[in-house]
Design an enzyme around this catalytic site. Structure first.
Site, PDB file in Angstrom:
ATOM      1  N   THR A   1      -1.346   7.464  -0.626  1.00  0.00           N
ATOM      2  CA  THR A   1      -2.621   7.308  -1.356  1.00  0.00           C
ATOM      3  C   THR A   1      -3.418   6.091  -0.900  1.00  0.00           C
ATOM      4  O   THR A   1      -4.612   5.999  -1.193  1.00  0.00           O
ATOM      5  CB  THR A   1      -2.349   7.131  -2.856  1.00  0.00           C
ATOM      6  OG1 THR A   1      -1.619   5.885  -3.030  1.00  0.00           O
ATOM      7  CG2 THR A   1      -1.524   8.285  -3.415  1.00  0.00           C
TER       8      THR A   1
ATOM      9  N   ARG B   1       0.851  -1.196   0.000  1.00  0.00           N
ATOM     10  CA  ARG B   1       0.000   0.000   0.000  1.00  0.00           C
ATOM     11  C   ARG B   1       0.881   1.238   0.000  1.00  0.00           C
ATOM     12  O   ARG B   1       1.726   1.385   0.876  1.00  0.00           O
ATOM     13  CB  ARG B   1      -0.835   0.058   1.292  1.00  0.00           C
ATOM     14  CG  ARG B   1      -1.924  -0.894   1.377  1.00  0.00           C
ATOM     15  CD  ARG B   1      -2.985  -0.479   2.363  1.00  0.00           C
ATOM     16  NE  ARG B   1      -2.541   0.000   3.663  1.00  0.00           N
ATOM     17  CZ  ARG B   1      -3.365   0.424   4.595  1.00  0.00           C
ATOM     18  NH1 ARG B   1      -4.661   0.451   4.360  1.00  0.00           N
ATOM     19  NH2 ARG B   1      -2.928   0.832   5.758  1.00  0.00           N
TER      20      ARG B   1
ATOM     21  N   ASP C   1       0.106  -3.360  12.049  1.00  0.00           N
ATOM     22  CA  ASP C   1       0.576  -3.722  10.711  1.00  0.00           C
ATOM     23  C   ASP C   1       0.949  -5.205  10.709  1.00  0.00           C
ATOM     24  O   ASP C   1       1.937  -5.608  11.323  1.00  0.00           O
ATOM     25  CB  ASP C   1       1.783  -2.850  10.342  1.00  0.00           C
ATOM     26  CG  ASP C   1       2.209  -3.085   8.892  1.00  0.00           C
ATOM     27  OD1 ASP C   1       2.454  -4.250   8.526  1.00  0.00           O
ATOM     28  OD2 ASP C   1       2.279  -2.102   8.137  1.00  0.00           O
TER      29      ASP C   1
ATOM     30  N   ASP D   1       4.537  -6.189   9.367  1.00  0.00           N
ATOM     31  CA  ASP D   1       5.612  -5.807  10.294  1.00  0.00           C
ATOM     32  C   ASP D   1       5.610  -6.702  11.528  1.00  0.00           C
ATOM     33  O   ASP D   1       6.669  -7.117  12.008  1.00  0.00           O
ATOM     34  CB  ASP D   1       5.453  -4.344  10.715  1.00  0.00           C
ATOM     35  CG  ASP D   1       5.953  -3.383   9.657  1.00  0.00           C
ATOM     36  OD1 ASP D   1       6.646  -3.836   8.733  1.00  0.00           O
ATOM     37  OD2 ASP D   1       5.645  -2.182   9.761  1.00  0.00           O
TER      38      ASP D   1
HETATM   39  C1  PRP Z   1      -1.145  -4.715   4.375  1.00  0.00           C
HETATM   40  C2  PRP Z   1      -1.916  -6.016   4.502  1.00  0.00           C
HETATM   41  C3  PRP Z   1      -2.760  -6.028   3.269  1.00  0.00           C
HETATM   42  C4  PRP Z   1      -3.044  -4.562   3.053  1.00  0.00           C
HETATM   43  C5  PRP Z   1      -4.455  -4.295   3.461  1.00  0.00           C
HETATM   44  O1  PRP Z   1      -0.102  -4.872   3.500  1.00  0.00           O
HETATM   45  O2  PRP Z   1      -1.095  -7.132   4.617  1.00  0.00           O
HETATM   46  O3  PRP Z   1      -2.104  -6.561   2.138  1.00  0.00           O
HETATM   47  O4  PRP Z   1      -2.136  -3.830   3.876  1.00  0.00           O
HETATM   48  O5  PRP Z   1      -4.788  -2.975   3.285  1.00  0.00           O
HETATM   49  P1  PRP Z   1      -5.830  -2.482   2.207  1.00  0.00           P
HETATM   50  O6  PRP Z   1      -7.042  -3.326   2.358  1.00  0.00           O
HETATM   51  O7  PRP Z   1      -6.061  -1.049   2.592  1.00  0.00           O
HETATM   52  O8  PRP Z   1      -5.218  -2.600   0.834  1.00  0.00           O
HETATM   53  P2  PRP Z   1       1.027  -3.767   3.266  1.00  0.00           P
HETATM   54  O9  PRP Z   1       0.688  -2.938   2.087  1.00  0.00           O
HETATM   55  O10 PRP Z   1       1.296  -3.051   4.545  1.00  0.00           O
HETATM   56  O11 PRP Z   1       2.263  -4.643   2.827  1.00  0.00           O
HETATM   57  P3  PRP Z   1       3.088  -5.723   3.678  1.00  0.00           P
HETATM   58  O12 PRP Z   1       2.172  -6.893   3.903  1.00  0.00           O
HETATM   59  O13 PRP Z   1       4.221  -6.040   2.782  1.00  0.00           O
HETATM   60  O14 PRP Z   1       3.517  -5.078   4.963  1.00  0.00           O
HETATM   61  N1  URA Z   2      -2.730  -3.317   6.850  1.00  0.00           N
HETATM   62  C1  URA Z   2      -2.385  -3.796   8.057  1.00  0.00           C
HETATM   63  O1  URA Z   2      -1.435  -4.566   8.176  1.00  0.00           O
HETATM   64  N2  URA Z   2      -3.093  -3.392   9.137  1.00  0.00           N
HETATM   65  C2  URA Z   2      -4.137  -2.566   9.042  1.00  0.00           C
HETATM   66  O2  URA Z   2      -4.770  -2.243  10.061  1.00  0.00           O
HETATM   67  C3  URA Z   2      -4.486  -2.075   7.763  1.00  0.00           C
HETATM   68  C4  URA Z   2      -3.769  -2.470   6.687  1.00  0.00           C
END
Ligand code: PRP
Ligand code: URA
Length: 209
Positions: free
Chosen positions: A108, A104, A200, A203
């Protein structure tokens, strides 16, 4: 909520509570995600069709059920979706895997793709898209758009936590895709995080911050 199954099994709910706690270690968080992945896999595959086949037991012949029809593809959205994968592959070891790399954009909140690799026969398989978090649903919608472009016709979405806003968006964009989740939380904050949520997921799973 139409098209949404909340998996309210006590084991799932108990483990989810442990995962929400800020003090949970990376190791504990990852272990719990793996365990819940197995339990969610059990629920999302509950209605798979079976067929009777002839087998031989040590004592006699019998007809016994086995899973029929389409084979499965697990499609984790990187990174956090990978946390479900081992547990699910333990239950369905013959499944294929499609990796979908998305992050994400923090400003944005749009999903940015950096990797996509899927089996070529998606059209003949049931695809389970895996991501613990359904927040804005930008990632889920982008992942499902890509899978459909590549031929997937039957798709289900499996997550741990969903925001009402994400459910509405995903169901609006892809009404044919049903959602399995352990919980629907209250709302999204101004940064697109699920409240109360668990933070997150990527993380917390990998110890990055
Ligand atoms: C997080 C999570 C989802 C996304 C959800 O990923 O694992 O993939 O956000 O959010 P959304 O519904 O608003 O799209 P992130 O983009 O943080 O990547 P990561 O898993 O690599 O940390
Ligand atoms: N992605 C995450 O990992 N946590 C949230 O709460 C939203 C998006």
């Amino acid at each position: 909520m139409e098209g949404v199954t909340i998996v309210d099994h006590p084991l799932v709910q108990h483990k989810l509570t442990l995962m929400r706690e800020a003090k949970r270690s990376t190791k504990g968080f990852r272990q719990l995600l793996n365990e819940i992945g197995m339990l969610l896999c059990y629920e999302v595959t509950r209605d798979l069709p079976t067929e009777m086949v002839e087998i031989e037991t040590p004592l006699t012949h019998m007809k016994a059920p086995q899973i029929a029809g389409k084979k499965l593809v697990f499609a984790p959205i990187l990174r956090a979706g990978v946390g479900f994968l081992d547990g699910m592959l333990t239950l369905v070891p013959s499944a294929r895997v499609a990796h979908i790399g998305l992050y994400r954009d923090p400003e944005t909140l749009h999903a940015v793709e950096y990797y996509f690799k899927a089996p070529s026969d998606l059209a003949d398989r049931l695809t389970l898209v895996l991501d613990p978090m359904l927040a804005t649903a930008n990632s889920a919608v982008a992942a499902i758009d890509r899978l459909k472009e590549r031929g997937a016709r039957e798709i289900r979405f499996v997550c741990l936590l969903a925001a009402p806003e994400g459910i509405e968006k995903l169901r609006g964009a892809h009404p044919d895709v049903r959602i399995w989740t352990a919980a629907v939380d209250d709302h999204l904050n101004d940064h697109g995080y699920i409240i109360p949520g668990l933070g997150d997921a990527g993380d917390r799973m990998f110890g990055t911050r």
